[in-house]
Design a protein around this motif. Structure first.
Motif, mmCIF file in Angstrom:
data_model
loop_
_atom_site.group_PDB
_atom_site.id
_atom_site.type_symbol
_atom_site.label_atom_id
_atom_site.label_comp_id
_atom_site.label_asym_id
_atom_site.label_seq_id
_atom_site.Cartn_x
_atom_site.Cartn_y
_atom_site.Cartn_z
ATOM 1 N N UNK A 18 0.838 -1.192 0.000
ATOM 2 C CA UNK A 18 0.000 0.000 0.000
ATOM 3 C C UNK A 18 0.876 1.246 0.000
ATOM 4 N N UNK A 19 0.528 2.206 -0.815
ATOM 5 C CA UNK A 19 1.113 3.536 -0.758
ATOM 6 C C UNK A 19 0.066 4.518 -0.286
ATOM 7 N N UNK A 20 0.451 5.450 0.572
ATOM 8 C CA UNK A 20 -0.547 6.361 1.141
ATOM 9 C C UNK A 20 -0.056 7.799 1.039
ATOM 10 N N UNK A 21 -0.929 8.656 0.508
ATOM 11 C CA UNK A 21 -0.632 10.079 0.338
ATOM 12 C C UNK A 21 -1.711 10.871 1.068
ATOM 13 N N UNK A 22 -1.285 11.696 2.033
ATOM 14 C CA UNK A 22 -2.231 12.490 2.811
ATOM 15 C C UNK A 22 -2.261 12.037 4.260
ATOM 16 N N UNK A 23 -1.219 12.389 5.004
ATOM 17 C CA UNK A 23 -1.088 11.919 6.394
ATOM 18 C C UNK A 23 -1.654 12.979 7.345
ATOM 19 N N UNK A 24 -2.938 13.294 7.152
ATOM 20 C CA UNK A 24 -3.643 14.153 8.093
ATOM 21 C C UNK A 24 -4.228 13.331 9.222
ATOM 22 N N UNK A 25 -5.223 13.883 9.915
ATOM 23 C CA UNK A 25 -5.830 13.156 11.027
ATOM 24 C C UNK A 25 -6.428 11.835 10.563
ATOM 25 N N UNK A 72 -1.079 -0.714 9.172
ATOM 26 C CA UNK A 72 0.085 -1.329 9.814
ATOM 27 C C UNK A 72 -0.348 -2.388 10.824
ATOM 28 N N UNK A 73 -1.412 -2.099 11.567
ATOM 29 C CA UNK A 73 -1.939 -3.086 12.514
ATOM 30 C C UNK A 73 -2.324 -4.385 11.808
ATOM 31 N N UNK A 74 -2.810 -4.261 10.578
ATOM 32 C CA UNK A 74 -3.279 -5.427 9.829
ATOM 33 C C UNK A 74 -2.169 -6.084 9.006
ATOM 34 N N UNK A 75 -0.929 -5.578 9.125
ATOM 35 C CA UNK A 75 0.206 -6.250 8.521
ATOM 36 C C UNK A 75 0.526 -5.886 7.086
ATOM 37 N N UNK A 76 0.027 -4.759 6.611
ATOM 38 C CA UNK A 76 0.334 -4.346 5.245
ATOM 39 C C UNK A 76 1.682 -3.628 5.177
ATOM 40 N N UNK A 77 2.417 -3.867 4.093
ATOM 41 C CA UNK A 77 3.577 -3.053 3.806
ATOM 42 C C UNK A 77 3.115 -1.678 3.355
ATOM 43 N N UNK A 78 3.683 -0.620 3.935
ATOM 44 C CA UNK A 78 3.158 0.725 3.729
ATOM 45 C C UNK A 78 4.272 1.687 3.329
ATOM 46 N N UNK A 79 4.028 2.426 2.237
ATOM 47 C CA UNK A 79 4.940 3.468 1.781
ATOM 48 C C UNK A 79 4.212 4.804 1.838
ATOM 49 N N UNK A 80 4.852 5.821 2.399
ATOM 50 C CA UNK A 80 4.206 7.119 2.581
ATOM 51 C C UNK A 80 5.128 8.235 2.086
ATOM 52 N N UNK A 112 -8.971 -5.311 1.401
ATOM 53 C CA UNK A 112 -8.267 -4.213 2.069
ATOM 54 C C UNK A 112 -9.270 -3.219 2.631
ATOM 55 N N UNK A 113 -10.277 -2.888 1.841
ATOM 56 C CA UNK A 113 -11.295 -1.952 2.304
ATOM 57 C C UNK A 113 -12.023 -2.492 3.536
ATOM 58 N N UNK A 158 5.391 3.885 -7.564
ATOM 59 C CA UNK A 158 6.367 2.881 -8.001
ATOM 60 C C UNK A 158 6.504 1.744 -6.988
ATOM 61 N N UNK A 159 6.349 2.068 -5.706
ATOM 62 C CA UNK A 159 6.586 1.086 -4.639
ATOM 63 C C UNK A 159 5.350 0.283 -4.258
ATOM 64 N N UNK A 160 4.191 0.590 -4.857
ATOM 65 C CA UNK A 160 2.933 0.086 -4.303
ATOM 66 C C UNK A 160 2.061 -0.619 -5.332
ATOM 67 N N UNK A 161 1.309 -1.607 -4.862
ATOM 68 C CA UNK A 161 0.261 -2.224 -5.677
ATOM 69 C C UNK A 161 -0.997 -1.360 -5.684
ATOM 70 N N UNK A 162 -1.297 -0.776 -4.529
ATOM 71 C CA UNK A 162 -2.473 0.080 -4.373
ATOM 72 C C UNK A 162 -2.013 1.418 -3.816
ATOM 73 N N UNK A 163 -2.380 2.497 -4.487
ATOM 74 C CA UNK A 163 -2.055 3.845 -4.014
ATOM 75 C C UNK A 163 -3.325 4.467 -3.458
#
Length: 299
Positions: A6-13, A23-31, A153-154, A59-64
């Motif tokens: 998973x790639x994640x953009x938007x690290x607000x609240x 992360x709790x559910x064990x996904x690899x995460x790129x931010x 994932x959802x 580039x690093x993620x299957x799902x953005x």
């Protein structure tokens, strides 16, 4: 089965809460960082990888995943040499969790498709505290096969996960949802302020209203501040609420109609922002209405 990266953009609240859940559910995460170094550092300390650009996230993620504030913010992260689209390839999936204009969503979807990837819109209901617990409401729309790929994932993020139809339907439903929510929230805020003006105890007003068909979660969010002093049950800013109501009226105009009911909420939110309250949470509209009634402003 191996979990998708998973790639994640938007690290607000909300985004930070969702990332912690992933992360709790064990996904690899790129931010990628935006404004809050503190939230980014906290996620990195838990195992997330930080990169320099939205392109690098793709580039690093299957799902953005994107969770940003406006359609303009989504577009700024999708397009350009360092944007998400530049890092896409065959079968990658991009999900916009924000509240965006459906027309913008459809346009981005075409550009993502041209990169051999798939774009889904999946706006969010509920709060960051629900996100931490995997209890969000998620309103997804777009390609059915892509939805089937991301549905597990959802379901790790949400209690209620809907697939609503063609791309843009999720954002349409979310704007209708948020229009109604802000109409109710501002109506309840005014009701408490009117009770004060009339010399009636707020608790008594709430007790009567909550005993009948008016009772709702939104009423309780406003009551939590107006009576209990807790503004955090609805951790959503007045400025963002005004954006959503504005998007709703823009959508209505694009459909050739004019909303009547949205104008009251929009006016109240506009006046509150003009008074310097834009970064406060919506339940504090009670204070805005109280001040309005003290000054006798009929504008």
């Amino acid at each position: 089965m191996t979990k998708p990266t998973i790639g994640f953009i938007g690290i607000g609240l909300m985004g930070a809460a969702m990332c912690n859940r992933l992360l709790d559910k064990g996904y690899g995460l790129t931010i990628v960082a935006n404004r809050s170094r503190e939230r980014v550092d906290a996620l990195v300390s838990r195992g997330a990888s930080e990169v320099k650009s939205a392109k690098d996230v793709a580039l690093a993620s299957d799902i953005v995943m994107l969770c940003v504030d406006t359609s303009a913010s989504v577009e700024s992260r999708m397009y350009g040499d360092d944007g998400v689209i530049a890092g896409l390839s065959q079968d990658k999936i991009v999900i916009d969790f924000g509240t965006s204009l459906p027309a913008s969503t459809k346009k981005i979807g075409e550009a993502v498709s041209a990169a051999n990837a798939v774009y889904l819109d999946c706006p969010i209901g509920r709060t960051p505290s629900h996100a931490l617990e995997g209890m969000l409401n998620l309103m997804c729309s777009g390609d059915a096969d892509a939805y089937a790929c991301v549905e597990p994932v959802l379901k790790d993020l949400g209690e209620n996960v809907f697939h609503l139809g063609a791309l843009g339907t999720g954002h349409t439903v979310k704007l209708i949802n948020n229009f109604f929510a802000q109409t109710v929230a501002n109506g309840m805020a005014e009701a408490f302020a009117m009770a004060d003006k009339s010399g009636v105890d707020r608790q008594k007003v709430y007790d009567v209203m909550a005993a009948g068909p008016l009772h709702s979660g939104m009423m309780d969010f406003v009551k939590a501040y107006a009576i209990d002093g807790d503004p955090n049950k609805l951790a959503f800013s007045i400025r963002n609420a005004r954006k959503d109501v504005g998007y709703y009226t823009d959508m209505a105009e694009s459909l050739g109609v004019e909303s009547i009911m949205a104008n009251g909420a929009k006016t109240a939110l506009d006046k509150s922002i003009e008074a310097g309250r834009g970064d406060e949470f919506v339940p504090l509209q009670v204070d805005f209405f109280t001040e309005q009634f003290k000054t006798g402003d009929k504008g």
